[in-house]
Design a protein around this motif. Structure first.
Motif, mmCIF file in Angstrom:
data_model
loop_
_atom_site.group_PDB
_atom_site.id
_atom_site.type_symbol
_atom_site.label_atom_id
_atom_site.label_comp_id
_atom_site.label_asym_id
_atom_site.label_seq_id
_atom_site.Cartn_x
_atom_site.Cartn_y
_atom_site.Cartn_z
ATOM 1 N N VAL A 34 -22.154 1.833 14.192
ATOM 2 C CA VAL A 34 -21.312 0.617 14.908
ATOM 3 C C VAL A 34 -21.175 1.050 16.386
ATOM 4 O O VAL A 34 -21.669 0.241 16.758
ATOM 5 N N GLY A 35 -21.938 1.924 16.625
ATOM 6 C CA GLY A 35 -21.478 2.405 17.820
ATOM 7 C C GLY A 35 -22.480 2.556 18.316
ATOM 8 O O GLY A 35 -23.989 2.569 17.961
ATOM 9 N N VAL B 170 -22.504 -11.009 5.517
ATOM 10 C CA VAL B 170 -22.513 -8.968 5.049
ATOM 11 C C VAL B 170 -21.490 -9.065 7.048
ATOM 12 O O VAL B 170 -21.348 -10.053 7.975
ATOM 13 N N PHE B 171 -20.613 -8.215 6.101
ATOM 14 C CA PHE B 171 -19.142 -8.170 7.325
ATOM 15 C C PHE B 171 -19.328 -6.457 8.244
ATOM 16 O O PHE B 171 -19.578 -5.669 7.203
ATOM 17 N N VAL B 172 -20.537 -6.360 9.180
ATOM 18 C CA VAL B 172 -20.027 -5.063 9.629
ATOM 19 C C VAL B 172 -18.792 -4.757 10.148
ATOM 20 O O VAL B 172 -18.595 -4.977 11.577
ATOM 21 N N LEU B 173 -18.169 -3.630 10.127
ATOM 22 C CA LEU B 173 -16.984 -2.811 10.014
ATOM 23 C C LEU B 173 -17.251 -1.318 10.826
ATOM 24 O O LEU B 173 -18.130 -0.387 10.462
ATOM 25 N N PRO B 174 -16.551 -1.358 11.942
ATOM 26 C CA PRO B 174 -16.860 0.358 12.391
ATOM 27 C C PRO B 174 -15.712 1.136 10.891
ATOM 28 O O PRO B 174 -14.992 0.837 10.200
ATOM 29 N N GLY B 175 -16.534 2.294 11.812
ATOM 30 C CA GLY B 175 -16.032 2.967 9.941
ATOM 31 C C GLY B 175 -14.871 4.354 10.781
ATOM 32 O O GLY B 175 -14.135 4.757 9.204
ATOM 33 N N VAL B 176 -14.339 3.617 11.546
ATOM 34 C CA VAL B 176 -12.677 4.349 11.755
ATOM 35 C C VAL B 176 -12.012 4.207 11.452
ATOM 36 O O VAL B 176 -11.676 3.139 11.350
#
Length: 156
Positions: free
Chosen positions: A30-31, A104-110
């Motif tokens: 998402v970056g 769909v929930f879009v979350l950061p990978g950190v």
């Protein structure tokens, strides 16, 4: 599922999961870099136009005032699938919102951010049925000693 940073592969998997599951949660991609294609893949998977979001642009400008990020980064980070919900977490209005597109929930990978957002989703945004109730029974009997009783329970 685990997929690589390939737009078509992500979109295909998301399309399948979105059609067969109540909720899908993504992690990462998402970056602003070239390999961050998850949000665009969500748009493709759900057949939503990928458009500039004024709401996202405002959020970014609020977090990074005075031109702290370049215009190319700003544009990429402001692009969302049409209809994306930027959901503020109750009690955490200053934090970055949870991004939801359909189911769909879009979350950061950190990992720390992912865990925090996942907790927010489960706590605030999912409207689930009552939790399933289950019981575990441990016996020290051979299976043949309980087969008739067990079959009777399963049959009812």
């Amino acid at each position: 599922s685990v997929v690589g940073d390939d737009l078509e592969e992500i979109a295909s998997e998301l399309r399948s999961l979105s059609e067969t599951h109540d909720v899908v949660i993504t992690s990462g991609g998402v970056g602003p870099t070239h390999d961050d294609v998850t949000i665009k893949a969500v748009a493709s998977a759900l057949k939503k136009p990928y458009t500039l979001s004024a709401s996202m642009k405002r959020l970014i400008l609020d977090k990074y005032p005075d031109g702290q990020i370049g215009s190319d980064v700003m544009r990429k980070m402001s692009m969302l699938p049409q209809g994306t919900r930027l959901r503020k977490v109750p009690g955490q209005e200053a934090s970055w919102p949870v991004m939801q597109v359909s189911n769909v929930f879009v979350l950061p990978g950190v990992p720390q951010l992912f865990a925090s957002k996942l907790h927010s989703i489960v706590t605030h945004f999912l409207q689930c049925k009552a939790p399933a109730v289950f019981r575990r029974v441990s016996l020290s009997l051979p299976e043949v000693a309980i087969v008739d009783a067990l079959n009777g329970v399963v049959a009812t």
